[in-house]
Design a protein around this motif. Sequence first.
Motif: not given
Length: 776
Positions: A161-162, A165-166, A169, A230, A233, A237, A297, A300-301, A304
Motif C-alpha cells: 500500500t505504501q 500510495l506513492r 501521489e 483511491r 487503496l 487499507h 498512509q 496521507e490519502c 491527497h
Amino acid sequence: MSLWNRAQQLPPDALRQVQNVYSEQFPMEVRHYLAGWIEDKMQQWNEIDPENIAHSQYAHTLVAQLIQEIENKALSYGSNEDLFLVRMRLQEAADTFKARYLNTNPLGLVSIVRECLKIELNLVQQHENMLGVGSTPSLVMEPCAEIVSELEILKRRTQETQDELRQLEQEQESFALQYHDCAKITAHLSHIQSQEKTPQNREMETNLRRRKETCEQQLAQKVSGLLQRRMDLAEKHKGTIDRLNSLQQRILDEELINWKREQQMAGNGKPFNTNKLDQIQEWCEALAEIIWLNRHQIKECERHQTKIPITPPGGVDMLPTLNSHITRLLSSLVTSTFIIEKQPPQVMKTNTRFTATVRLLVGGKLNVNMTPPQVRVSIISEAQANALLKNDQMNRGEQSGEILNNTGTMEYHQSSRQLSVSFRNMQLRKIKRAEKKGTESVMDEKFSLLFQSQFSVGGGELVFQVWTLSLPVVVIVHGNQEPHAWATVSWDNAFAEQGRIPFTVPEKVPWPHVADMLDAKFKSATGRGLTEDNLKFLAGKAFRSPQVQDYNNMLLSWSQFCKEPLSERNFTFWEWFFAVMKVTREHLRQPWNDGSILGFIGRRQAEDKLKSSKSGTFLLRFSDSELGGVTIAWMYEDTTKSCDQRDVFMLQPFTSKAFAIRPLADVIADLTYLLYLYPNIPKEQAFGKYYTPMGGEPPSNGYVKPHLITHVPGWSGASSLESYPNTPQPMYPMHDGGMADPPSVGSNTADGVPPDQKPSLDSPLFDAANVLSDFP
C-alpha cells in the motif's frame, strides 16, 4: 493428503510405532473414523494449553464436540452388521470420555490428543525426510509461528500500500500538471474568443477547442483512474485493518491475557516463563509499527484527497472511518500493553517495604521515552476497582490507603529495549477497610494497587491516559494473619475467571482443581509435589470424609477450605496444610525431597503399615492434632517377655521450635531404637547424610560447647538408654509411674522405672541432663 492417510503409508515398523501411540486413553478407532474432523480441528487442539486452567471451558467445548462426533459416527453404523464391533468400540470411547474427562478433566484429554498427534506427525515427517519427500507444512503449527507469519503478511501488505500510495501521489501530480495545462488552454481560448474574428483567430480557436476537448477527455480518464486507485487503496487499507484487528485480538486477548494468567498462577507456585513477555513485546512492537505506518498512509490519502477533492457520484468517503478504526487500534494496543511486569506482594504487611515494576511494551517503538512519563501508584478497594473497570474512571484522588514513595519516572533501557519503572521502596502506611458482614474478616478483604500514567505519541498528536491493576492484595498488620491471607490469595489466584467482576471467585470448585493448586504450592515451597495418595489423604481431611474413595466429582467450598474447623480441632484445613508446608520448607526440605517423609498419612493407617513391619521400623507423619507438627511412629517388639509383645508407639509431635534446636535427622540418630525407615531402609542410609557432625575444633573462647540429645524418659526399648560418655548424673530422679509427664529436667537412664511399666511417650525431651562436651 491428510496426516492420517500419510501415517497409514508408513512401513511396518513405523506403523507399529503409530499404533503404540494410541491406547485405551485415546483409541485408534476414534483416530481412524474421525480423522477428518480431528484434523479440521487441529488449530483448536493446538490453541488450548493443557497447563492453563483458564482454558478449561474451551477444552470442555471441544471435548463435548468430539464426543458428539463419535456418537454420531457410531449411530451411522447402526444398520451395518459388519461394523457392529466398530460401533460398540466408538460408543465405549464416547462413554469413557464422558465419564473420565468431560466435566472433571477436559484439559487432560486435550493433552492426550495433542501428544498423540504430535508423535504421529513426527514419525510421518521422519519417514518422509528419509525418502527425500519435500517438506510439508506442519499441521500442528505453533501459535507463535502463526503470529510471526501473519505479521510478515501485514508487513508486505503495508509495503504494497505504501508503493501504491506513492504511485497515487505521482498520478495526482501528473493530473495537477495536466489540469493546469488544460486551464491555460481554456484561458487562451476565452481570450481568443474575445478577439476579432479574423481567419487566423478562427483557426486558432478551432485548434484550441480541439486541444481543450482532448485535454478534458484525458483529465476525465485521469479522474476515473484516480478515483479507482483511491477506492482500491482504501479497500486494501480496510483489509489490512481487519487483519490487524484480528491479529491484535489474538496477541492481546489470548497471548497477553494468558501471560497475565500464568503470572497469577505463579503466585501459587506454578512454573512461569518470564521470557515470554519479551516475545509478546516483539509482537506488540511489530503491531505498533504496522499500525502507525498504515495510519500515516491513511492520513496521507486524506491529504491527497484535500488537494484534489474528487469523489465518485453517490460514493461514500471511507477514509474518516478507516482513520477512526486505525486510531482505535493504536489506542487499544497502547493501553493494553501498559502492564505490571513484577507484581507487588499479594499478602502485604503495613509499614513493610515492597517492590513492583511496570512496563510499557510499545514505549520504545512509539518513542514515548522522548518525554518520559510519570507513573503514580495508589491502593483501591474491591468496590473501587469494580467501579473503575465499569466506568473507566474514578473520582479524583479516591483511594483506600496511603503509600509512601508511590511515584516514579519510566526509563528506556537501550540494551533490553524496555521502557519501564521499578518501585523499590514503596511502603503501605495506612489502610481504610470496608465494614465486615457475617463471618467476614480483614483477611477476606481484597485490595489492588492501581498504576496510572499519561503520555503522548506523534509529537503530542495523541495523548493516552493509561492505568492497570495489580493482582488482588490482602493487607495484614500482624504475622499471625498470614495463613488466612494466603488462603484468600491462593483461592483467588487458582480460580479467578477471565473477565470477572473484581474480585469475585467461585464459592465452590471441583476437588481436582483444588488438588492442583495444593500440589503447585507445596512443590514451589518444598521442591517436591504431592502424590496421588497424598492428595487423596488431603481430600479426606478437607471434606471431613476419609472413607470416600473417589473425590473427583465432589465440590469443595471456600468455607470447608479455610473457615470451618476440622473435626474435633480448633483450626481449619488450610491452617493445617499451611503449617505443614511451612515446617517442611523451613526444616524438612531435604528429607521430604528424598522421599524419606511419608507425611500425609493418618494415625490408624500408619499403625496398620507398621504392624506388618519388623521391630525398629519407623515412619514420619504430619500430626493431625498439632499445627506444623511431625510425629515419629515406630514398631517395637519386646522379646524379653514370655509372650512377645508388638506395639506401635508415637512420639508427641515435633514442631519448628524443636527443629530449630535439634534437626530431624539428629533426633532420629539420637533415638537408637529407630532402625529402619518404612518399609525397610536402614536409617543411616536415609538420614545419615544429614547428621550434624560431632566434635570439631576445640573452642577458642574458653567455653565448652554443649551437645543436646533427644531422649524419651522411661523408654528402655532396644537398649537406647545407654549413657553417653561424660554424661552428668541427673539432678532429679525419675518419677515412678512412667505414664505421667516427665519433669523438665530428666535422666537418660531408666533407673527407677519398673521394666513391666510402659514409658511415657507424651514428650520427646532435649534433656538438660544430656549435656555433652565436645572433647573427651
